[in-house]
Write a protein that holds these residues in place. Structure first.
Motif, PDB file in Angstrom:
ATOM      1  N   LYS A 437     -10.430 -26.369 -65.989  1.00  0.00           N
ATOM      2  CA  LYS A 437     -11.574 -26.862 -65.228  1.00  0.00           C
ATOM      3  C   LYS A 437     -11.353 -26.648 -63.735  1.00  0.00           C
ATOM      4  O   LYS A 437     -10.219 -26.624 -63.260  1.00  0.00           O
ATOM      5  N   ALA A 438     -12.458 -26.514 -63.005  1.00  0.00           N
ATOM      6  CA  ALA A 438     -12.381 -26.376 -61.550  1.00  0.00           C
ATOM      7  C   ALA A 438     -11.857 -27.668 -60.925  1.00  0.00           C
ATOM      8  O   ALA A 438     -11.955 -28.728 -61.541  1.00  0.00           O
ATOM      9  N   PRO A 439     -11.263 -27.576 -59.709  1.00  0.00           N
ATOM     10  CA  PRO A 439     -11.136 -26.386 -58.873  1.00  0.00           C
ATOM     11  C   PRO A 439      -9.979 -25.493 -59.288  1.00  0.00           C
ATOM     12  O   PRO A 439      -8.932 -25.988 -59.720  1.00  0.00           O
ATOM     13  N   THR A 440     -10.202 -24.199 -59.171  1.00  0.00           N
ATOM     14  CA  THR A 440      -9.181 -23.225 -59.546  1.00  0.00           C
ATOM     15  C   THR A 440      -9.087 -22.140 -58.490  1.00  0.00           C
ATOM     16  O   THR A 440      -9.979 -21.964 -57.664  1.00  0.00           O
ATOM     17  N   LEU A 441      -7.995 -21.406 -58.552  1.00  0.00           N
ATOM     18  CA  LEU A 441      -7.773 -20.262 -57.675  1.00  0.00           C
ATOM     19  C   LEU A 441      -7.183 -19.150 -58.541  1.00  0.00           C
ATOM     20  O   LEU A 441      -6.328 -19.412 -59.396  1.00  0.00           O
ATOM     21  N   ILE A 442      -7.632 -17.927 -58.316  1.00  0.00           N
ATOM     22  CA  ILE A 442      -7.162 -16.787 -59.097  1.00  0.00           C
ATOM     23  C   ILE A 442      -6.399 -15.842 -58.181  1.00  0.00           C
ATOM     24  O   ILE A 442      -6.872 -15.481 -57.102  1.00  0.00           O
ATOM     25  N   ILE A 443      -5.196 -15.450 -58.599  1.00  0.00           N
ATOM     26  CA  ILE A 443      -4.383 -14.507 -57.838  1.00  0.00           C
ATOM     27  C   ILE A 443      -4.138 -13.283 -58.701  1.00  0.00           C
ATOM     28  O   ILE A 443      -3.687 -13.405 -59.856  1.00  0.00           O
ATOM     29  N   VAL A 444      -4.431 -12.111 -58.160  1.00  0.00           N
ATOM     30  CA  VAL A 444      -4.250 -10.854 -58.876  1.00  0.00           C
ATOM     31  C   VAL A 444      -3.279  -9.981 -58.099  1.00  0.00           C
ATOM     32  O   VAL A 444      -3.465  -9.751 -56.894  1.00  0.00           O
ATOM     33  N   GLY A 445      -2.234  -9.500 -58.769  1.00  0.00           N
ATOM     34  CA  GLY A 445      -1.288  -8.619 -58.100  1.00  0.00           C
ATOM     35  C   GLY A 445       0.117  -8.780 -58.640  1.00  0.00           C
ATOM     36  O   GLY A 445       0.438  -9.743 -59.356  1.00  0.00           O
ATOM     37  N   ASP A 446       0.980  -7.841 -58.290  1.00  0.00           N
ATOM     38  CA  ASP A 446       2.351  -7.831 -58.805  1.00  0.00           C
ATOM     39  C   ASP A 446       3.167  -9.035 -58.354  1.00  0.00           C
ATOM     40  O   ASP A 446       4.163  -9.395 -58.986  1.00  0.00           O
ATOM     41  N   VAL A 447       2.756  -9.711 -57.239  1.00  0.00           N
ATOM     42  CA  VAL A 447       3.508 -10.879 -56.766  1.00  0.00           C
ATOM     43  C   VAL A 447       3.487 -12.009 -57.794  1.00  0.00           C
ATOM     44  O   VAL A 447       4.367 -12.879 -57.783  1.00  0.00           O
ATOM     45  N   VAL A 448       2.500 -11.986 -58.688  1.00  0.00           N
ATOM     46  CA  VAL A 448       2.407 -13.043 -59.715  1.00  0.00           C
ATOM     47  C   VAL A 448       3.632 -13.022 -60.622  1.00  0.00           C
ATOM     48  O   VAL A 448       4.046 -14.058 -61.159  1.00  0.00           O
ATOM     49  N   SER A 449       4.270 -11.856 -60.758  1.00  0.00           N
ATOM     50  CA  SER A 449       5.448 -11.748 -61.637  1.00  0.00           C
ATOM     51  C   SER A 449       6.620 -12.571 -61.126  1.00  0.00           C
ATOM     52  O   SER A 449       7.579 -12.830 -61.869  1.00  0.00           O
ATOM     53  N   LEU A 450       6.551 -13.034 -59.867  1.00  0.00           N
ATOM     54  CA  LEU A 450       7.636 -13.846 -59.306  1.00  0.00           C
ATOM     55  C   LEU A 450       7.497 -15.325 -59.651  1.00  0.00           C
ATOM     56  O   LEU A 450       8.389 -16.123 -59.354  1.00  0.00           O
TER      57      LEU A 450
END
Length: 462
Positions: A437-450
């Motif tokens: 459920k909100a609030p949410t934030l979406i992060i896209v990219g290779d940094v997510v692997s950390l």
């Protein structure tokens, strides 16, 4: 809140103190300093206690406690070294609807004795609800060092000017503004230092020069992503002096609770496809309250200038000639990524970051998707929960690999934070399965692997 803090006027009021040892002595000192008439009942009363309570207003009875001792008292303190006796005193006191404090056994009583910092007439009291008395004493020590003894002199001086100030200003807001100004001026410093003559002279001069306020001011303040510890000092100061608070749904309860308690609170939050108030009406509310001479706090989640419509609001204020201040806050991208152990940039993974709104003003997704395919760029989507399938689909259509890591952060920086990681190909399934459920934030990219390696924040229950 387990207990309601309350200051009692016990002058000449009868208070029953059951116990005659060192513990009872400590309680008697506090009661005596508050002017209470103390009735002590104990089989043996210590000499120090007898000396302290030698005044005729007190009553000392060297015998066992009796239920009749509860008659005609306003407060009861059980301070013996016998837990069974203390609990029996508490039980009988509660039956008579008397507040009772049981030493070292908060659950047995109905009142607790707080840690006190006495700068009379300024008195600060705080408590841990009986759960951590040593912590309460440690906090008291810190507060003792922060509050100079001269604060009592300052409060007394201010009290002597109250009638003059009330006569000078007919409006409550004007009186409040005057006091806030003078209590942070050189007059206050002189009073704290003990130079009361100089302090009084400055008080008088400032009162003579003061003018009533015609127009108030608007504070546009970023409340951050949820954790109240992330507020700036300036944000907290303005929050505690505002007369009116307009807040949205992204402001956490913990942050909202730090506003001035007697302010008027107006909810103007927005949800997808449902606005509590149109933006134009919010803008006008800010203007109207400021024209009434009030200090208006527009409290927003995150930062007011990053997808917070702060620019639209101060544009109206500027046109209407309303004074305003803007206080930045930690935006969700920074706060949520940090609390999730996901650095938005990392020289081995990403050299730039782009903040993107999950939907436009008309709820469309007409974004420049072709600019978002660079693998060295981290993408952060605000308000993108409902559009997550479309976001993942469009990025893959433009050439971003399906195995690109994705994180979705729910209620970031709070004790309810949840982090879900996956890829552009499967993150939507994870979100659906976990009822996000909100609030949410979406992060896209290779940094997510950390995330798995660097996550440090542990919400309660995790």
């Amino acid at each position: 809140m387990d207990y309601l803090p309350l200051f009692l006027d016990l002058k000449q009021q009868p208070v029953l103190l059951v116990g005659g040892g060192d513990i009872a002595l400590r309680k008697a000192r506090l009661l005596n300093s508050a002017g209470a008439s103390i009735h002590v009942v104990a089989q043996q009363i210590g000499e120090d206690l007898k000396t302290l309570l030698s005044d005729s207003r007190h009553l000392l009875l060297e015998r066992s406690y009796q239920a009749s001792d509860l008659e005609e008292v306003v407060l009861v303190i059980a301070a013996t070294d016998d837990q069974q006796v203390n609990r029996e005193v508490a039980r009988q006191a509660k039956e008579r609807k008397l507040f009772v404090n049981v030493v070292d056994d908060a659950s047995a009583g109905s009142a607790i004795m707080p840690s006190i910092v006495d700068r009379s007439p300024v008195v600060a009291a705080f408590s841990t609800g009986g759960k951590a008395p040593v912590l309460a004493r440690m906090l008291r020590q810190q507060l003792e060092s922060m509050l100079p003894a001269g604060y009592g002199q300052l409060a007394s001086l201010a009290g002597s000017f109250r009638k003059k100030v009330n006569s000078r200003f007919s409006q409550l807001n004007d009186r409040r503004y005057f006091w806030e100004k003078v209590l942070t001026s050189s007059a206050a410093e002189k009073a704290i230092q003990g130079d009361l003559a100089a302090a009084e002279s400055i008080f008088e001069q400032q009162l003579n020069d003061a003018e009533a306020t015609d127009v108030g001011e608007v504070y546009l303040v970023g409340g951050g992503p949820g954790d109240p510890d992330l507020l700036t000092f300036k944000a907290l100061r303005l929050m505690q002096q505002a007369d009116v608070v307009l807040h949205d749904r992204l402001v956490s309860e913990q942050v909202l609770s730090l506003c001035r308690r007697d302010a008027d609170f107006i909810y103007v939050g927005k949800k997808r496809d449902r606005h509590a108030r149109p933006q134009e009406e919010i803008n006008q509310l800010l203007v109207d309250h400021a024209r009434e001479g009030k200090r208006v706090l527009r409290l927003k989640g995150g930062d007011p200038f990053i997808f917070g419509r702060g620019g639209e609001e101060i544009d109206t204020l500027a046109e209407e000639g309303i004074p305003f201040q803007v206080v930045p806050g930690i935006t969700a991208a920074s706060g949520c990524s940090t609390y999730s152990g996901i650095p938005l940039t990392h020289r081995d993974y990403a050299q730039s970051v782009r903040f993107v709104t999950g939907h436009l003003k008309d709820d469309s997704y007409n974004l420049n998707w072709h600019e978002m395919v660079d693998p060295s760029q981290t993408l952060v989507f605000y308000m993108g929960l409902m559009g997550l399938p479309r976001i993942c689909d469009e990025l893959q259509k433009q050439g971003r690999p399906s195995e690109t890591p994705v994180a979705l952060i729910e209620k970031g920086t709070t004790q309810e934070q949840r982090v879900f990681t996956g890829t552009l190909a499967n993150i939507t399934e994870q979100v659906s399965a976990n009822k996000v459920k909100a609030p949410t934030l979406i992060i896209v990219g290779d940094v997510v692997s950390l995330h798995d390696k660097l996550k440090w924040f542990k919400p309660a229950g995790e």
